[in-house]
Design an enzyme around this catalytic site. Structure first.
Site, PDB file in Angstrom:
ATOM      1  N   LYS A  66     -17.646  23.665 -25.467  1.00 46.81           N
ATOM      2  CA  LYS A  66     -18.595  22.602 -25.093  1.00 46.81           C
ATOM      3  C   LYS A  66     -19.903  23.162 -24.531  1.00 46.81           C
ATOM      4  O   LYS A  66     -20.963  22.568 -24.714  1.00 46.81           O
ATOM      5  CB  LYS A  66     -17.951  21.644 -24.072  1.00 46.81           C
ATOM      6  CG  LYS A  66     -16.815  20.826 -24.673  1.00 46.81           C
ATOM      7  CD  LYS A  66     -16.231  19.840 -23.669  1.00 46.81           C
ATOM      8  CE  LYS A  66     -14.988  19.166 -24.237  1.00 46.81           C
ATOM      9  NZ  LYS A  66     -14.440  18.139 -23.347  1.00 46.81           N
ATOM     10  N   ASP A 102     -17.441  12.215 -22.862  1.00 48.81           N
ATOM     11  CA  ASP A 102     -16.260  12.254 -21.986  1.00 48.81           C
ATOM     12  C   ASP A 102     -16.421  11.282 -20.817  1.00 48.81           C
ATOM     13  O   ASP A 102     -15.447  10.667 -20.366  1.00 48.81           O
ATOM     14  CB  ASP A 102     -16.044  13.672 -21.445  1.00 48.81           C
ATOM     15  CG  ASP A 102     -15.538  14.628 -22.517  1.00 48.81           C
ATOM     16  OD1 ASP A 102     -14.858  14.170 -23.455  1.00 48.81           O
ATOM     17  OD2 ASP A 102     -15.840  15.834 -22.420  1.00 48.81           O
TER      18      ASP A 102
END
Ligand code: ATR
Length: 281
Positions: A66, A102
């Protein structure tokens, strides 16, 4: 032409994202594919640099890539810029764009599973100080939570969250955690404790407010020892599977042009897959 997206990670064999996106592609009759792309740490920068010519229209990014995805993007949404982590990629005019969904996944899951969670919310306690914790703390602050105690085994990582997010974040040493639960109305586990194969998260929940909500980012098993203990005390619980399902929504919409729904049918499909692999309990 078939639009192709993928989950990029290392490893990715365990990822449920292909199941989720495959369900939606089928449901909406879209000419698309969603596959797995296992990319080793030393290969990720090159892979992302060449993404525009990879044949993919976009993808999701999971551990441990990420941060590399964040660095590779020409454009970032606000949340990804704030977190330094990207989990959703897409191309616009050949340039790589990144978002972090997220936070949306966490909040949408709580909103769906415990709609009143934020009413009169005072203090929250978040366990863990890794990437998942950062996204969740960011999300809670964005909803106006007064104070978030972040308890972590390695205190310096909790202190880093305070440095990043300011004085509404209160770092707590792991051994002082029990004393922080009194009157708390939201408890979130982001550590790997309670995950299948890991030690359980063994906490005395009796000091929590009787109307507290307890949620766990871990969803293998679906009912973690923490959630079981919370249920036994009559507390509201929200499992971690919904976070996975909700974080997938914005990416699908970007790549395939339809905003999909998180339905009971989708949830049941993933639960059946967990059960088939012996990961439900
Ligand atoms: P993620 O990015 O998924 O949040 P991570 O950065 O590896 O993952 O963080 C895992 C979290 O679980 C950390 O908060 C970690 O604590 P440390 O920062 O001290 O490593 C926590 N964790 C893992 N195993 C633990 C254990 N046995 N006891 C307490 N906390 C644990």
């Amino acid at each position: 032409m078939t639009r192709r997206a993928c989950i990029i990670g290392h490893p990715v064999a365990h990822s449920r994202s292909p199941l989720v996106h495959g369900f939606w592609l089928n449901q909406h009759g879209i000419d698309g594919e969603y596959g797995r792309q296992d990319v080793a740490l030393e290969a990720i920068d090159g892979f992302l640099a060449g993404f525009a010519t990879s044949g993919y229209v976009g993808g999701n990014v999971t551990v441990p890539h990420k941060e590399a995805a964040f660095r590779a993007c020409a454009e970032l949404d606000q949340v990804a810029a704030a977190l330094g982590a990207v989990n959703t990629l897409w191309l616009e005019d050949g340039r790589l764009h990144g978002a972090n969904t997220d936070v949306h996944g966490f909040l949408a899951n709580l909103d769906a599973g415990a709609p009143d969670w934020a009413a009169a919310l005072g203090d929250a306690v978040v366990l863990g100080a890794g990437g998942a914790s950062r996204a969740i703390v960011h999300g809670l602050l964005s909803r106006g939570i007064d104070r978030i105690a972040v308890a972590n085994r390695t205190l310096s990582r909790a202190e880093a969250l305070r440095e990043q997010f300011g004085p509404r974040v209160v770092p707590v040493a792991w051994r002082d955690l029990a004393g922080r639960l009194a009157g708390c109305r939201l408890l979130v586990n982001t550590t790997s404790l309670g995950m299948k194969g890991q030690p359980p998260l063994d906490l005395d929940l009796s000091a929590l407010s009787p109307d507290a909500v307890v949620t766990d980012a871990v969803y293998v098993p679906l009912e973690t020892p923490l959630l079981r203990a919370a249920k036994a005390r009559g507390l509201a619980t929200v499992d971690g599977l919904g976070m996975l399902l909700h974080q997938a929504v914005p990416g699908f919409e970007r790549w395939f042009g339809v905003r999909p729904q998180v339905t009971a049918e989708l949830r049941a499909l993933v639960i059946a897959d967990l059960a088939a692999k012996g990961q439900l309990a």
